[in-house]
Design an enzyme around this catalytic site. Structure first.
Site, PDB file in Angstrom:
ATOM      1  N   ASP A   9       0.880  -1.160   0.000  1.00  0.00           N
ATOM      2  CA  ASP A   9       0.000   0.000   0.000  1.00  0.00           C
ATOM      3  C   ASP A   9       0.929   1.224   0.000  1.00  0.00           C
ATOM      4  O   ASP A   9       2.109   1.115   0.359  1.00  0.00           O
ATOM      5  CB  ASP A   9      -0.874  -0.039   1.265  1.00  0.00           C
ATOM      6  CG  ASP A   9      -1.679   1.216   1.437  1.00  0.00           C
ATOM      7  OD1 ASP A   9      -2.382   1.595   0.485  1.00  0.00           O
ATOM      8  OD2 ASP A   9      -1.587   1.848   2.514  1.00  0.00           O
ATOM      9  N   ASP A  11      -0.086   5.100   0.844  1.00  0.00           N
ATOM     10  CA  ASP A  11      -0.311   6.095   1.899  1.00  0.00           C
ATOM     11  C   ASP A  11      -0.211   5.429   3.283  1.00  0.00           C
ATOM     12  O   ASP A  11      -1.021   4.559   3.617  1.00  0.00           O
ATOM     13  CB  ASP A  11      -1.724   6.702   1.770  1.00  0.00           C
ATOM     14  CG  ASP A  11      -1.909   7.517   0.493  1.00  0.00           C
ATOM     15  OD1 ASP A  11      -1.016   8.310   0.163  1.00  0.00           O
ATOM     16  OD2 ASP A  11      -2.962   7.364  -0.158  1.00  0.00           O
ATOM     17  N   SER A 116      -5.270   5.240  -4.122  1.00  0.00           N
ATOM     18  CA  SER A 116      -5.108   6.659  -4.454  1.00  0.00           C
ATOM     19  C   SER A 116      -4.901   6.927  -5.939  1.00  0.00           C
ATOM     20  O   SER A 116      -4.053   6.316  -6.585  1.00  0.00           O
ATOM     21  CB  SER A 116      -3.923   7.245  -3.685  1.00  0.00           C
ATOM     22  OG  SER A 116      -3.707   8.581  -4.114  1.00  0.00           O
TER      23      SER A 116
END
Ligand code: BG6
Ligand code: MG
Length: 211
Positions: A9, A11, A116
């Site tokens: 991932d 963020d 995102s």
């Protein structure tokens, strides 16, 4: 290591852009007079921009039209992009950088699996624009975590099966997405104690203990 690929991932795992999400949502919530704090922010980890906004608006007395909601999401994203534009390779920690380099040297394939839409921009800012073997992000998915789509895409791009990959996540929704897709998950940060994770990391460098 029992895995051939690692899907990170972005963020809150590769960099601290989770803090920028918080600050920009907080500015919007304050302007609208909606209660919002760090605890409530944790519910937004891994969740898409529009779904995050819907969670924030649950605490509002007013109802907002679809157009107003789109404008709010754009307002938040403009603030977020302002913060992101100030990032540089100095915002990639030595721990993360050394871990990525060591995993690469050990022959592992490395990917990003992030909700995102700002993923390419962030990777460019922190000097990882060309680093990963595959990048699956909010621009190429239709289902938000906890749906496993983004991780399945990343694995496919790497040419690996879910069972051959480890997902690294700081969001409970992300841990759930990994498990739903048939991946082992290493949980870190806010999701670290999630019982569905196979590994619980204090820092990204703990991954090197598996080599
Ligand atoms: C995830 C974050 O990585 O991306 C969420 O954890 C965020 O908080 C989501 O809402 C979507 O991000 P963006 O940059 O497309 O608004
Ligand atoms: Mg995250």
């Amino acid at each position: 290591m029992k895995y051939q690929g690692i899907i990170f991932d972005l963020d809150g795992v590769i960099c601290s852009t989770d803090e920028y999400h918080y600050r920009s949502w907080k500015a919007l919530a304050d302007r609208l007079g909606i209660p919002f704090d760090r605890e409530r922010n944790n519910l937004l980890r891994g969740v898409s921009r529009m779904d995050s906004l819907k969670i924030i608006l649950e605490k509002s007395d007013k109802t907002y039209s679809e157009e107003e909601q789109i404008a709010f999401a754009e307002e938040k994203n403009a603030l977020h992009r302002q913060l992101l534009s100030q990032m540089s390779p100095a915002d990639l920690s030595d721990e993360v950088k050394n871990t990525l380099d060591t995993l690469r040297r050990a022959g592992l394939k490395l990917a990003i699996g992030s909700a995102s839409k700002n993923t390419p921009f962030i990777l460019e800012r922190i000097g990882l624009g060309d680093f990963f073997d595959a990048v699956a992000d909010g621009n190429c998915i239709t289902h938000s975590k906890p749906h496993p789509e983004v991780f399945l895409k990343a694995a496919e791009m790497l040419g690996l099966k879910p069972a051959q990959c480890l997902v690294v996540e700081d969001a409970h929704a992300g841990v759930e997405a990994a498990v739903n897709g048939g991946f082992d998950c290493a949980a870190i940060g806010d999701a670290r104690d999630d019982p569905r994770a196979a590994w619980h990391l204090k820092g990204v460098s703990d991954l090197l203990q598996q080599l």
